[in-house]
Design an enzyme around this catalytic site. Structure first.
Site, PDB file in Angstrom:
ATOM      1  N   ASP A 159       9.860  -7.865   0.933  1.00 45.79           N
ATOM      2  CA  ASP A 159       8.844  -7.553   1.945  1.00 45.79           C
ATOM      3  C   ASP A 159       9.247  -8.076   3.325  1.00 45.79           C
ATOM      4  O   ASP A 159      10.075  -8.981   3.447  1.00 45.79           O
ATOM      5  CB  ASP A 159       7.511  -8.209   1.571  1.00 45.79           C
ATOM      6  CG  ASP A 159       6.785  -7.491   0.453  1.00 45.79           C
ATOM      7  OD1 ASP A 159       7.360  -6.570  -0.148  1.00 45.79           O
ATOM      8  OD2 ASP A 159       5.622  -7.874   0.177  1.00 45.79           O
ATOM      9  N   HIS A 186       4.962  -1.107   3.963  1.00 49.46           N
ATOM     10  CA  HIS A 186       4.255  -2.388   3.909  1.00 49.46           C
ATOM     11  C   HIS A 186       3.178  -2.466   4.986  1.00 49.46           C
ATOM     12  O   HIS A 186       2.513  -3.499   5.120  1.00 49.46           O
ATOM     13  CB  HIS A 186       5.269  -3.519   4.097  1.00 49.46           C
ATOM     14  CG  HIS A 186       4.777  -4.876   3.690  1.00 49.46           C
ATOM     15  ND1 HIS A 186       3.924  -5.097   2.613  1.00 49.46           N
ATOM     16  CD2 HIS A 186       5.025  -6.116   4.207  1.00 49.46           C
ATOM     17  CE1 HIS A 186       3.679  -6.379   2.493  1.00 49.46           C
ATOM     18  NE2 HIS A 186       4.327  -7.025   3.451  1.00 49.46           N
ATOM     19  N   HIS A 198       1.780  -6.919  10.065  1.00 50.25           N
ATOM     20  CA  HIS A 198       1.517  -7.820   8.931  1.00 50.25           C
ATOM     21  C   HIS A 198       0.255  -8.622   9.241  1.00 50.25           C
ATOM     22  O   HIS A 198       0.299  -9.757   9.709  1.00 50.25           O
ATOM     23  CB  HIS A 198       2.704  -8.749   8.714  1.00 50.25           C
ATOM     24  CG  HIS A 198       2.760  -9.321   7.332  1.00 50.25           C
ATOM     25  ND1 HIS A 198       1.904 -10.307   6.902  1.00 50.25           N
ATOM     26  CD2 HIS A 198       3.564  -9.032   6.278  1.00 50.25           C
ATOM     27  CE1 HIS A 198       2.186 -10.617   5.647  1.00 50.25           C
ATOM     28  NE2 HIS A 198       3.190  -9.859   5.239  1.00 50.25           N
ATOM     29  N   HIS A 201      11.350 -11.885  -0.162  1.00 53.11           N
ATOM     30  CA  HIS A 201      11.255 -11.532   1.255  1.00 53.11           C
ATOM     31  C   HIS A 201      12.640 -11.547   1.885  1.00 53.11           C
ATOM     32  O   HIS A 201      13.410 -12.489   1.663  1.00 53.11           O
ATOM     33  CB  HIS A 201      10.335 -12.509   1.988  1.00 53.11           C
ATOM     34  CG  HIS A 201       8.923 -12.483   1.468  1.00 53.11           C
ATOM     35  ND1 HIS A 201       8.546 -13.126   0.307  1.00 53.11           N
ATOM     36  CD2 HIS A 201       7.804 -11.868   1.942  1.00 53.11           C
ATOM     37  CE1 HIS A 201       7.251 -12.930   0.081  1.00 53.11           C
ATOM     38  NE2 HIS A 201       6.777 -12.164   1.058  1.00 53.11           N
TER      39      HIS A 201
END
Length: 250
Positions: free
Chosen positions: A46, A97, A101, A192
């Site tokens: 991610d 994603h 964020h 990640h």
């Protein structure tokens, strides 16, 4: 009446986010948990792409002869399209994603729909095919985000094991141990490839963990690869040929 409507909106926003809880998710929603073929493990990353760290991850995966799925952020990919094209050219899978964020504190279905579609279109433009998967930031899948993903033809998927590689003080051995503690055949691993929203340089622990983690999976007889090859329960198949966006997704 207004209170009832507000309550219904709040419930529709919050209740699906309960899928974040790994225990109930694994039992009740194995597809969302990333459960797939028992002889495989899906490796996912991610928060990228990040020119400081993602190329190092790519080189490590190439040495290990592993292809993975990268859940990219639209605002990161937009200025790094060449890196995204490299990831796809090397056989990795790009998935959605979100554009930013951020945490969904309040319902915002219109913004969710716009940003999810915008990111999917960007991924499609970089890779030449429509993405398959969606994972929300922080794994918080609200009603609005779920609807936005499905409207775009994306399959929401979270994870069944993680390495806690975002934390300050993370080490390669610690990341590997954390993943293997919860990993079973058919699982999906969350790591990640960027420290954009993690502790500074935490990606280095991820990088150092990859050889031992992949080796341990192979010792267990598990093949490590992309979500697209994982046969996630209930997922639409579509890899292996050019994928097109669903009607109305553009």
């Amino acid at each position: 009446m207004a209170a009832a409507v507000a309550g219904a909106v709040a419930a529709g926003h919050v209740v699906p986010a309960g899928s974040w809880l790994p225990g109930p998710r694994g039992l009740l929603l194995p597809g969302l948990d990333g459960r797939g073929h028992p002889g495989r493990v899906a490796l996912t990353f991610d928060d990228g792409p990040d020119p400081r760290s993602t190329p190092h991850i790519l080189r490590a995966l190439d040495r290990l002869q592993v292809r993975a799925t990268f859940f990219v952020l639209g605002d990161r990919l937009a200025g790094r399209r060449a890196l995204g094209r490299l990831m796809a050219a090397e056989g990795h899978e790009l998935a959605v994603h979100g554009w930013h964020h951020d945490r969904p504190w309040w319902p915002r279905p219109v913004r969710d729909a716009v940003e999810t579609r915008r990111t999917a279109e960007l991924v499609a433009g970089v890779c030449g095919e429509w993405p398959l998967w969606y994972r929300p930031p922080y794994g918080i899948l609200t009603g609005g985000r779920w609807t936005a993903a499905r409207t775009c033809g994306l399959r929401p998927v979270l994870w069944s094991a993680w390495g806690r590689d975002w934390a300050a003080g993370a080490t390669p051995d610690g990341v590997t141990a954390e993943v293997l503690r919860g990993l079973r055949g058919g699982g999906t691993v969350l790591l990640h490839d960027s420290d954009t929203v993690s502790a500074p340089d935490s990606w280095r622990a991820t990088l150092g963990a990859l050889p031992g983690l992949v080796g341990a999976c192979r010792e267990r007889g598990l093949t490590v690869g992309r979500l697209a090859d994982h046969a996630v329960r209930g997922a639409d198949r579509g890899h292996g040929s050019r994928r097109e966006p669903p009607a109305g997704a553009r």
